[in-house]
Design a protein around this motif. Sequence first.
Motif, PDB file in Angstrom:
ATOM      1  N   LEU A   1      12.002  -2.375  -6.974  1.00 14.71           N
ATOM      2  CA  LEU A   1      11.902  -0.937  -6.696  1.00 14.71           C
ATOM      3  C   LEU A   1      11.190  -0.216  -7.841  1.00 14.71           C
ATOM      4  CD1 LEU A   1      15.352  -0.116  -5.109  1.00 14.71           C
ATOM      5  CD2 LEU A   1      13.165  -0.466  -3.982  1.00 14.71           C
TER       6      LEU A   1
ATOM      7  N   GLN B   1       4.181   1.900  -8.002  1.00 17.18           N
ATOM      8  CA  GLN B   1       3.129   2.791  -8.484  1.00 17.18           C
ATOM      9  C   GLN B   1       2.043   2.864  -7.441  1.00 17.18           C
ATOM     10  OE1 GLN B   1       2.118   1.169 -12.389  1.00 17.18           O
ATOM     11  NE2 GLN B   1       2.015   3.290 -13.145  1.00 17.18           N
ATOM     12  N   LEU B   2       1.622   4.035  -7.194  1.00 18.31           N
ATOM     13  CA  LEU B   2       0.527   4.169  -6.232  1.00 18.31           C
ATOM     14  C   LEU B   2      -0.778   3.766  -6.934  1.00 18.31           C
ATOM     15  CD1 LEU B   2      -0.079   5.064  -3.337  1.00 18.31           C
ATOM     16  CD2 LEU B   2      -0.749   7.281  -4.262  1.00 18.31           C
ATOM     17  N   LYS B   3      -1.352   2.717  -6.382  1.00 18.01           N
ATOM     18  CA  LYS B   3      -2.633   2.265  -6.934  1.00 18.01           C
ATOM     19  C   LYS B   3      -3.581   2.160  -5.747  1.00 18.01           C
ATOM     20  CE  LYS B   3      -4.632  -1.736  -9.300  1.00 18.01           C
ATOM     21  NZ  LYS B   3      -4.361  -3.147  -9.655  1.00 18.01           N
TER      22      LYS B   3
ATOM     23  N   GLU C   1      -7.302   1.501  -4.265  1.00 21.47           N
ATOM     24  CA  GLU C   1      -8.603   0.914  -4.553  1.00 21.47           C
ATOM     25  C   GLU C   1      -9.445   0.907  -3.281  1.00 21.47           C
ATOM     26  OE1 GLU C   1      -8.223  -2.291  -8.074  1.00 21.47           O
ATOM     27  OE2 GLU C   1      -7.115  -2.812  -6.256  1.00 21.47           O
TER      28      GLU C   1
ATOM     29  N   LEU D   1       9.067  -4.621   2.870  1.00 25.58           N
ATOM     30  CA  LEU D   1       8.516  -3.873   1.729  1.00 25.58           C
ATOM     31  C   LEU D   1       7.221  -4.535   1.298  1.00 25.58           C
ATOM     32  CD1 LEU D   1       8.727  -1.696  -0.388  1.00 25.58           C
ATOM     33  CD2 LEU D   1      10.141  -3.221  -1.751  1.00 25.58           C
TER      34      LEU D   1
ATOM     35  N   ARG E   1      -6.083  10.744   3.244  1.00 22.19           N
ATOM     36  CA  ARG E   1      -5.240  11.565   2.368  1.00 22.19           C
ATOM     37  C   ARG E   1      -3.807  11.634   2.896  1.00 22.19           C
ATOM     38  NH1 ARG E   1      -9.797  14.979   1.924  1.00 22.19           N
ATOM     39  NH2 ARG E   1      -8.883  16.492   3.377  1.00 22.19           N
TER      40      ARG E   1
ATOM     41  N   LEU F   1      -2.117   8.282   2.157  1.00 21.91           N
ATOM     42  CA  LEU F   1      -1.790   8.083   0.743  1.00 21.91           C
ATOM     43  C   LEU F   1      -0.649   8.999   0.298  1.00 21.91           C
ATOM     44  CD1 LEU F   1      -5.392   7.591  -0.728  1.00 21.91           C
ATOM     45  CD2 LEU F   1      -3.624   5.859  -0.330  1.00 21.91           C
TER      46      LEU F   1
ATOM     47  N   ALA G   1       2.919   7.721  -1.111  1.00 23.49           N
ATOM     48  CA  ALA G   1       3.380   8.138  -2.438  1.00 23.49           C
ATOM     49  C   ALA G   1       4.772   8.747  -2.345  1.00 23.49           C
ATOM     50  CB  ALA G   1       2.399   9.135  -3.053  1.00 23.49           C
TER      51      ALA G   1
ATOM     52  N   PHE H   1       7.188   5.354  -0.894  1.00 18.33           N
ATOM     53  CA  PHE H   1       7.274   4.195  -1.775  1.00 18.33           C
ATOM     54  C   PHE H   1       5.867   3.877  -2.258  1.00 18.33           C
ATOM     55  CE2 PHE H   1      10.359   0.616  -2.484  1.00 18.33           C
ATOM     56  CZ  PHE H   1       9.668   0.085  -3.545  1.00 18.33           C
ATOM     57  N   PRO H   2       5.498   4.358  -3.422  1.00 16.99           N
ATOM     58  CA  PRO H   2       4.128   4.141  -3.912  1.00 16.99           C
ATOM     59  C   PRO H   2       3.791   2.652  -3.953  1.00 16.99           C
ATOM     60  CG  PRO H   2       5.332   5.669  -5.316  1.00 16.99           C
ATOM     61  CD  PRO H   2       6.322   5.106  -4.350  1.00 16.99           C
ATOM     62  N   ARG H   3       2.635   2.318  -3.416  1.00 19.81           N
ATOM     63  CA  ARG H   3       2.238   0.917  -3.288  1.00 19.81           C
ATOM     64  C   ARG H   3       0.793   0.747  -3.735  1.00 19.81           C
ATOM     65  NH1 ARG H   3       5.956  -2.816  -3.001  1.00 19.81           N
ATOM     66  NH2 ARG H   3       6.008  -1.624  -4.926  1.00 19.81           N
ATOM     67  N   HIS H   4       0.389  -0.487  -3.739  1.00 18.18           N
ATOM     68  CA  HIS H   4      -1.009  -0.774  -4.011  1.00 18.18           C
ATOM     69  C   HIS H   4      -1.772  -0.680  -2.680  1.00 18.18           C
ATOM     70  CE1 HIS H   4      -4.143  -3.802  -5.803  1.00 18.18           C
ATOM     71  NE2 HIS H   4      -4.655  -2.605  -5.563  1.00 18.18           N
ATOM     72  N   VAL H   5      -2.704   0.254  -2.617  1.00 15.97           N
ATOM     73  CA  VAL H   5      -3.410   0.476  -1.350  1.00 15.97           C
ATOM     74  C   VAL H   5      -4.876   0.076  -1.509  1.00 15.97           C
ATOM     75  CG1 VAL H   5      -4.050   2.182   0.394  1.00 15.97           C
ATOM     76  CG2 VAL H   5      -1.859   2.380  -0.810  1.00 15.97           C
ATOM     77  N   LEU H   6      -5.317  -0.722  -0.555  1.00 14.48           N
ATOM     78  CA  LEU H   6      -6.740  -1.100  -0.533  1.00 14.48           C
ATOM     79  C   LEU H   6      -7.375  -0.411   0.672  1.00 14.48           C
ATOM     80  CD1 LEU H   6      -6.591  -4.947  -1.243  1.00 14.48           C
ATOM     81  CD2 LEU H   6      -7.498  -3.161  -2.759  1.00 14.48           C
TER      82      LEU H   6
ATOM     83  N   ARG I   1      11.789   4.613  -0.855  1.00 18.98           N
ATOM     84  CA  ARG I   1      12.265   3.965  -2.073  1.00 18.98           C
ATOM     85  C   ARG I   1      13.620   4.511  -2.481  1.00 18.98           C
ATOM     86  NH1 ARG I   1      11.023   5.456  -7.435  1.00 18.98           N
ATOM     87  NH2 ARG I   1      11.486   3.805  -8.941  1.00 18.98           N
TER      88      ARG I   1
ATOM     89  N   LEU J   1      16.282   2.867  -0.603  1.00 19.26           N
ATOM     90  CA  LEU J   1      16.511   1.493  -1.043  1.00 19.26           C
ATOM     91  C   LEU J   1      17.284   1.471  -2.343  1.00 19.26           C
ATOM     92  CD1 LEU J   1      13.168  -0.320  -0.267  1.00 19.26           C
ATOM     93  CD2 LEU J   1      15.252  -0.169   1.085  1.00 19.26           C
TER      94      LEU J   1
END
Lengths: 83, 515
Positions: A56, A60-62, A64, B143, B159, B162, B166, B169-174, B277, B280
Amino acid sequence: MSDDKHADIAAMSFEQALAELEAIVSKLEKGEIGLEDSIDAYERGAKLKDHCEAKLKDAQLKVERIKLGPDGAVSAEPFDPAS
Amino acid sequence: MIDTLPDSPSNVPVFSVGELSQAVKRTIEGTFERVRVRGEISGFKRHSSGHLYLSLKDDQAVLAAVCWRGSAARLSIQPEDGMEVICVGRLTTYPGQSKYQLIIDQMELAGEGALLKLLEERRRKLAAEGLFAAERKRALPYLPRVIGVVTSPTGAVIRDILHRLADRFPRHVLVWPVAVQGETSAAQVAAAIRGFNALPEGGAVPRPDVLIVARGGGSLEDLWGFNEEIVVRAVAESGIPVISAVGHETDTTLIDFAADRRAPTPTAAAEMAVPVRAELELAVRNADLRLLQALNRGLADRRKYLDALARALGDPQTLLGTATQRLDVAGERLGNGIAAYLRQRRADTAARAARLTHPRQLLQAKGRDLAAQGRALDQAMTAALHRQQARQERIAARLRPQLISAELRDVGERLRRASLDLHNCTGRRVQNAADRLAAQGRLLESFSFKKVLERGFVLVRDADDRPVMAAAATESGQAVSLEFKDGKITAVVGATAAPKRAAVKALKPTQGSLL
């Protein structure tokens, strides 16, 4: 030693770890586990909890953007949708 | 029109744009003064002025159309997008934009829209292949670490996605940028989906755990790319679960049938992709709390049970304590008891001793008693003697000795005489008896067989020592004893005849005649 016993947790997904944690809690609450085992179960539950929390915390929002090279190779570059 | 370029190779007159536009306008309006045209309504808009703007289209061309307020009020149907209609009107041009359009006077329904009909046919065909089957649907990861988004890199859609990610649950977004409208849109979307699937696990660009294919709302034509077969197949074949979010909730495109989940809006797609998040964290904290509580309660329950058992078992200290106390009490009572007993006995003894009379006193008392009694006895004896003496004296006074003396003398004389008589009488009787006794003795003696034996007779006795009284009582050979005056001998009968006579004589010793 207990680290070895619970080494499998590291590879677990969040929901696997949470599901096992909840299963352990449920068993403990129903008193289905003997005293010795309940302490082992607690240790494992605590490790599962740590694992869940670590998952948890890693939030982090990343963002790309996929970039295709001239040869079709895929790469990623930072992306800001506002720009 | 007046000027010509000096080196112009042609003598074709040169129009100004306006002149040409007017020429076209005259031609078009003259030629298509009144036409009936069939098409599907698209991009319908009712302007605030009351005019209606729309397009009529088929799969080849689009015709812009307008229905002025006056005509619009008289239309028999309420036009809307997708409606297949036949319109009656005239063509006119709009020289300012090089456009031409249909001015609609009348409008009538022409049945199911051609595009919708095409869409339905395609849907049936792909469904028959099983691309939309429920069993093809995969569960979304709970998750995801990486989320791939196929959409336009500009605009509200990315937008919104995203933002919502955020928030939750902030995630890695491609983001894989694509055109979401136009002829190339379908090919780009399909390529993006396949491209994400082609990413190797652990590569430089992480492979997403879930894909979102998104586009904002639009007309059926705008969304048409997402109905294309190439897109539908790419989604169906994707190894990564796909969420489709194309158009608004009422818009349905074929990608929605193939996707694992259909979201009504891009925002909703983001919500499907990740959990909240905070929830959770709450769930983990909750589970952690329950874990500790359950363990503690388990321990507490066991401790309670153990305590109960221990209580049931009894505390040795307490047991011993109780016993010790009992012993102490008993010992104390024992000591007290003995002491009290002794005291009691001592008191009893003392009391009894106190009641005892000393022997000396007793003797003195007895002595006194004895003396008193002795005195009493003396007195009584003296008194008795006096009384006896007095009585004897009284009796003695009455006694007359002369009477007794005479009587005694008389009695004495009588006694003397009787005694004499007695003596005489007795002497005689004794002499007589003696004489008689001597005579009888002599007589007896003369009768004894011994006297006979002395005269030479013999007594014969048998073996039993009985006298043999007759010869007939003997038999020859019988043993007999012969008693002579000087002793006995034995003999046997039958020996000689001579002694026979003597024996016969001897056998009558008691015969009186022999005397």
